[in-house]
Design an enzyme around this catalytic site. Sequence first.
Site, short mmCIF file in Angstrom:
data_model
loop_
_atom_site.label_atom_id
_atom_site.label_comp_id
_atom_site.label_asym_id
_atom_site.label_seq_id
_atom_site.Cartn_x
_atom_site.Cartn_y
_atom_site.Cartn_z
CB CYS A 113 48.11 38.84 40.79
SG CYS A 113 47.53 39.96 42.07
CG HIS B 267 51.47 42.71 46.52
ND1 HIS B 267 52.06 43.00 45.33
CD2 HIS B 267 50.66 41.64 46.27
CE1 HIS B 267 51.64 42.17 44.39
NE2 HIS B 267 50.79 41.32 44.94
#
Length: 680
Positions: free
Chosen positions: A423, A599
Site C-alpha cells: 500500500c 492513516h
Amino acid sequence: MATVTTSQRPSARVRVQKFGTFLSNMIMPNIPALIAWGLLTAFFIDVGWTPNADLATMVAPTIHYLLPLLIAATGGRMVHGDRGGVVAAFATMGAIAGSDLLIENFNATLPEGTAPLGQVHMFIGAMILGPLSAWVMKKLDQSWEGKIRAGFEMLVNMFSAGITAFFMGIFGFFVIARLVNAIMDLAGAAVNWLIATGFLPLVSILIEPAKVFFLNNAINHGVLTPLGIFQAAEQGKSIMFLLEANPGPGLGLLLAYAVFGTGMARASAPGAAIIHFLGGIHEIYFPYVLMKPKLMLATIPGGMTGVFINMIFDSGLRAPAAPGSIIAIYAQAATDSYVGITLSWIGAAAVTFAVAALLLKTDKNKDEGDLAAATASMESMKGKKSSVSGALVGAGAGAGAGAGAGAGADAPTGPVHNVVFACDAGMGSSAMGASVLRKKIQQAGHSDVKVVNKAISNLTDEFDIVVSHQDLTDRAKQKTGSAYHVSVDNFMASPRYDEIVELINTTNAPDATAGTPAGAAVAAAEASSDDEAAAPEHDVLAVESIVLEGNARTRDDAIREAGDLLVAAGAVEPAYVDSMLDREASVSTHMGKGLAIPHGTNEAKGTIKRTAISFVRYPEGIDWKGKNAEFVIGIAGQGNDHLQLLSKIATIFTSRDEVERLRSCSTPEQVRDVLNSVAD
C-alpha cells in the site's frame, strides 16, 4: 507436480536470469533519458541534422553525469527505497570524479602531440556502486531499527544517510573508479580486436541461444549497453546496440514457419512476425525455436550475417533501441547507417529463412510440434507468464492462468514462496490485508509461504505475488515487474484472496506441519512486514484514544476525529492529520466489513512521534465514499509495534461474532479487552 523446496538452490541459468533482470530493471526505466540524449546528438552536434553549438553543450554532461546518476539512483531505490537511491547517486558521483582524475593524470604524462584518453562514462560503475551503496544503507538501518530514542529519528535518519553517502563516495573515488576504468580498458580492447580481426559476428553464437533462454538481459545490459554508450559518446554511434536488437533472425524464422510449417505454428507465425518486427517483442519467436531446438542453427548464422553487414557498412545506433522494434532501431540510427541497418536485417532474415526452411522441409519428424508446450516451457524458463503467449496459442495459454485469470497480470509457473501486500504507506491497509491473507494461506496448509506487507516505495522485485489496491497496482508493477499482481478493492473480504490460495494450492505442495502447533510457530516466525513485528506496548491503543460514539458525520470529519485523538495522545504532530486526508484522497482506506483505517502518507512518517492507534465507533455509520463505515481506526505506525494489534483487528473483522462483541461494548476498557482477547 514435482515439489520444489525453498532449500533448493536455483540453477545457474536462473541465477543469471535474475541477475539480468536486475540489471534490466536498472536500465529500462532510464531508456527514455538515453533516447533523449540520442536525439540531442542526432540534432545538435556538429555533424548532426541541425547543428547548434549552444544546445550541443548539453550532450557531454548528460552522458557523463546525468545518465549514470539516474541509473545509480534507480538501482539504489530498487534495493532500499528513496534513501538507497540518494546514497547510491552520491556514491556514484565519487566514482565519476575519481575516474576523471585518473584520466587527467594519465593524459598529463603523454608526450606532446599524443591523442589524450577520453572520459570513461561510469555506467558500469553506477550498476555496481548504486545497488551496493543502497545495500550498505539498508543493513545499517536494520542494525539500529527500534533502538533510536523518540524524537531523534529524523536526526539519525538524515545524518546516517549523509555519512554513508560520504564514505561510499570515497570508496567510489578510490576503488570503483579504478576498477571500472580497468574493465573498460580490457573490454574496449577486446571489442576493437574483434572488429579489427573480423571476428565480431561470432558473438551471435552466444547471443542468439542466450535470447531464447532469457539470458540476454545479463549480456545486453551488463556488457553491450555500457560498451555501446562508451563508443557512442566517442564516435557518435555504436554497433554494440545492434548485436542483440536486430529483429532479422526472428523475422526470418517466423516467415519460414509461415511458409513451411504446419498446423498451429504455421497459422500463428504471420501474426507473431508482425508483433516481433514492429512491436519489438522478441520473445514471441522463442517458443518456435524451443519447439524444434535445431532451428538455433538457423538463427545463429542469421545473426552473424546481420553483424557482418553492419561491420561492412560501419552501421551503428546513437543509443539503445528499446524495445527491439525496427521502428525504435531506425529512430536511433546514425545518419550514415540507414542503408547498412536495412541490409543487415534483410540479410539476417534471408539467411535465417533459408536455413530454417531447409531444416523444416527435411525434418523427418512430420509432427508439427506442440506450440502450447513450447510456450509453457518458454514461460517456465522466463519464470512468469508471457505477455504475448495469447497471440501464439490463445488467451488461455501458459501455465498458471487459473487463479489470476482476468487480472491482467503474469501468474507464476513455479512454487510461490513470497507474497507481499503493498500500500502507499505500508502501515495500515497492507498490514490488515496481509494478516487476513496470511491466515488463509496458513489454513490451506502452506506455512512455508511468507506473507509480508510493505510500502510501495520500498518494494523490490523479489516477490512471487504482489497484492495491492486496484488504484495502486500500476505503481506496484513499476517496482515489481516480474511478479504476479493481484488487485483488490476490499481488504477484509476480497474474493481474490481465495483465488491466491487456490493458485498456491496448484503450485505448491501443502506443508505437512500446517495446522500443528509447530507449523503455526514456523508460520508465525516467518510472518513479518517491512521489519520484524514486535509485541505492542500497552499505550499503542490507550483507553483515552477510544471513543464509543463519534461526533463526525462525514468521512473527512471522521478522519480528523481519529487523527485528533492521535494528536491528543502525543503520538503525532498536527500535520499528520492533514496527511491522513491526503492519503484518503489518493486511495480509500475503507477495508470492508464496516471498517476504515485512515492513516498518513509515506512522506508524513517524519511527523510521527511514536506508534499509536485510535478507535472511534459510529453506531449510525459514516458514508465512506459510498460504503458504510461503522468503525474508524486511526493509525500512526513508526515501527512495527502496532502490527500485532492490527492482526487482531483483522481477525475480529473476519468474524461476525467478534464484530458483534465490539458493537456491544459499553466502555473503552471493554473495547481494548476485546482486541486483546483475540488470538493473533
